[in-house]
Design a protein around this motif. Structure first.
Motif, PDB file in Angstrom:
ATOM      1  N   LYS A  87     -14.798  26.556  45.996  1.00  0.00           N
ATOM      2  CA  LYS A  87     -15.470  26.335  44.706  1.00  0.00           C
ATOM      3  C   LYS A  87     -16.944  26.730  44.801  1.00  0.00           C
ATOM      4  O   LYS A  87     -17.491  27.318  43.867  1.00  0.00           O
ATOM      5  CB  LYS A  87     -15.333  24.873  44.274  1.00  0.00           C
ATOM      6  CG  LYS A  87     -13.927  24.501  43.849  1.00  0.00           C
ATOM      7  CD  LYS A  87     -13.828  23.018  43.509  1.00  0.00           C
ATOM      8  CE  LYS A  87     -12.416  22.646  43.140  1.00  0.00           C
ATOM      9  NZ  LYS A  87     -12.271  21.197  42.884  1.00  0.00           N
ATOM     10  N   LYS A 109      -5.877  31.697  47.423  1.00  0.00           N
ATOM     11  CA  LYS A 109      -5.437  30.999  46.202  1.00  0.00           C
ATOM     12  C   LYS A 109      -6.528  30.063  45.687  1.00  0.00           C
ATOM     13  O   LYS A 109      -6.784  30.010  44.486  1.00  0.00           O
ATOM     14  CB  LYS A 109      -4.161  30.191  46.476  1.00  0.00           C
ATOM     15  CG  LYS A 109      -2.906  31.001  46.541  1.00  0.00           C
ATOM     16  CD  LYS A 109      -1.711  30.082  46.758  1.00  0.00           C
ATOM     17  CE  LYS A 109      -0.434  30.850  46.969  1.00  0.00           C
ATOM     18  NZ  LYS A 109       0.705  29.951  47.279  1.00  0.00           N
ATOM     19  N   PHE A 110      -7.163  29.315  46.601  1.00  0.00           N
ATOM     20  CA  PHE A 110      -8.229  28.398  46.190  1.00  0.00           C
ATOM     21  C   PHE A 110      -9.363  29.155  45.515  1.00  0.00           C
ATOM     22  O   PHE A 110      -9.875  28.740  44.482  1.00  0.00           O
ATOM     23  CB  PHE A 110      -8.794  27.642  47.389  1.00  0.00           C
ATOM     24  CG  PHE A 110      -7.863  26.633  48.026  1.00  0.00           C
ATOM     25  CD1 PHE A 110      -6.734  26.163  47.381  1.00  0.00           C
ATOM     26  CD2 PHE A 110      -8.146  26.148  49.285  1.00  0.00           C
ATOM     27  CE1 PHE A 110      -5.895  25.225  47.980  1.00  0.00           C
ATOM     28  CE2 PHE A 110      -7.317  25.204  49.901  1.00  0.00           C
ATOM     29  CZ  PHE A 110      -6.202  24.747  49.248  1.00  0.00           C
ATOM     30  N   LYS A 142      -8.360  30.697  42.030  1.00  0.00           N
ATOM     31  CA  LYS A 142      -8.275  29.641  41.011  1.00  0.00           C
ATOM     32  C   LYS A 142      -9.673  29.183  40.593  1.00  0.00           C
ATOM     33  O   LYS A 142      -9.948  29.011  39.402  1.00  0.00           O
ATOM     34  CB  LYS A 142      -7.473  28.462  41.554  1.00  0.00           C
ATOM     35  CG  LYS A 142      -7.282  27.349  40.543  1.00  0.00           C
ATOM     36  CD  LYS A 142      -6.409  26.237  41.097  1.00  0.00           C
ATOM     37  CE  LYS A 142      -6.223  25.143  40.064  1.00  0.00           C
ATOM     38  NZ  LYS A 142      -5.363  24.061  40.572  1.00  0.00           N
ATOM     39  N   PHE A 179      -3.304  25.067  53.495  1.00  0.00           N
ATOM     40  CA  PHE A 179      -4.487  25.649  52.859  1.00  0.00           C
ATOM     41  C   PHE A 179      -4.270  27.142  52.687  1.00  0.00           C
ATOM     42  O   PHE A 179      -3.826  27.817  53.611  1.00  0.00           O
ATOM     43  CB  PHE A 179      -5.749  25.450  53.713  1.00  0.00           C
ATOM     44  CG  PHE A 179      -6.119  24.024  53.947  1.00  0.00           C
ATOM     45  CD1 PHE A 179      -6.563  23.215  52.906  1.00  0.00           C
ATOM     46  CD2 PHE A 179      -6.039  23.476  55.214  1.00  0.00           C
ATOM     47  CE1 PHE A 179      -6.909  21.897  53.134  1.00  0.00           C
ATOM     48  CE2 PHE A 179      -6.387  22.156  55.441  1.00  0.00           C
ATOM     49  CZ  PHE A 179      -6.817  21.362  54.405  1.00  0.00           C
ATOM     50  N   LYS A 187     -10.953  23.638  49.890  1.00  0.00           N
ATOM     51  CA  LYS A 187     -10.912  23.801  48.428  1.00  0.00           C
ATOM     52  C   LYS A 187     -12.319  23.691  47.845  1.00  0.00           C
ATOM     53  O   LYS A 187     -12.728  24.506  47.012  1.00  0.00           O
ATOM     54  CB  LYS A 187      -9.975  22.776  47.802  1.00  0.00           C
ATOM     55  CG  LYS A 187      -9.648  23.071  46.356  1.00  0.00           C
ATOM     56  CD  LYS A 187      -8.657  22.079  45.780  1.00  0.00           C
ATOM     57  CE  LYS A 187      -7.261  22.531  46.092  1.00  0.00           C
ATOM     58  NZ  LYS A 187      -6.222  21.770  45.378  1.00  0.00           N
TER      59      LYS A 187
END
Length: 185
Positions: A40, A82-83, A86, A78, A36
């Motif tokens: 980012k 999607k991570f 988002k 995981f 995640k």
């Protein structure tokens, strides 16, 4: 002598216990890598460049399930896509998938008391903007696939497909044909 990675250890494991240990190590390494947070960081880099079309490879979804269950593991742990989506949305640069193809779908028992399944994807993302229009997409796996015996053949043969995704798009009035290929080294 080069350090053998856990991934290579799975492929060359001489028996089931060695395969389970290597698969357990891979899972623990993925967890420790904090997917995640890594997505980012990727989102931050993508925001800096702001590409209209983005080709991604090895976009993994990782599942776990009961050890030695014949059914596919389905508990999602995981989902890199999607991570990333988002994280991009939170940074004000929303993207959407234009096309996705599944490559390898591999499940193995681990020494952690569970099975772990990895599904690998190639994805084309496009920015959600009025001046980016997808007009057609395609994606598939190549016919040639890597074949690797698992645990000396005791667990069968792992077939590793690779693929491509492509799209015709119109970006700011210009027609583009974008291809993202995922080849095995």
């Amino acid at each position: 002598q080069p350090r053998r990675t856990a991934g290579v250890a799975v492929l060359v494991a001489p028996d089931v216990p060695a395969l389970e240990a290597a698969a357990g190590t891979i899972y623990e390494e993925v967890v420790a890598s904090d997917p995640k947070s890594r997505m980012k960081i990727q989102a931050k880099l993508i925001k800096q460049q702001r590409p209209d079309v983005l080709g991604l490879q090895e976009v993994e979804t990782i599942y776990r399930g009961p050890k030695d269950d014949l059914a596919a593991a389905t508990e999602e742990v995981f989902n890199f896509e999607k991570f990333l989506l988002k994280a991009l949305r939170k940074r004000g640069v929303p993207y959407k998938p234009a096309v996705r193809v599944a490559n390898a779908d591999v499940e193995a028992p681990t020494n952690l008391g569970m099975d772990v399944r990895l599904v690998d994807h190639d994805v084309l993302l496009v920015r959600k903007r009025r001046n980016v229009k997808v007009q057609g997409t395609d994606g598939a796996n190549f016919q040639t696939r890597l074949q690797v015996p698992l645990a000396g053949g005791a667990l069968g043969t792992l077939t590793v497909p690779r693929g491509y995704v492509e799209a015709d798009a119109k970006v700011r009035g210009r027609k583009l044909h974008v291809v993202n290929t995922h080849l095995e080294a």
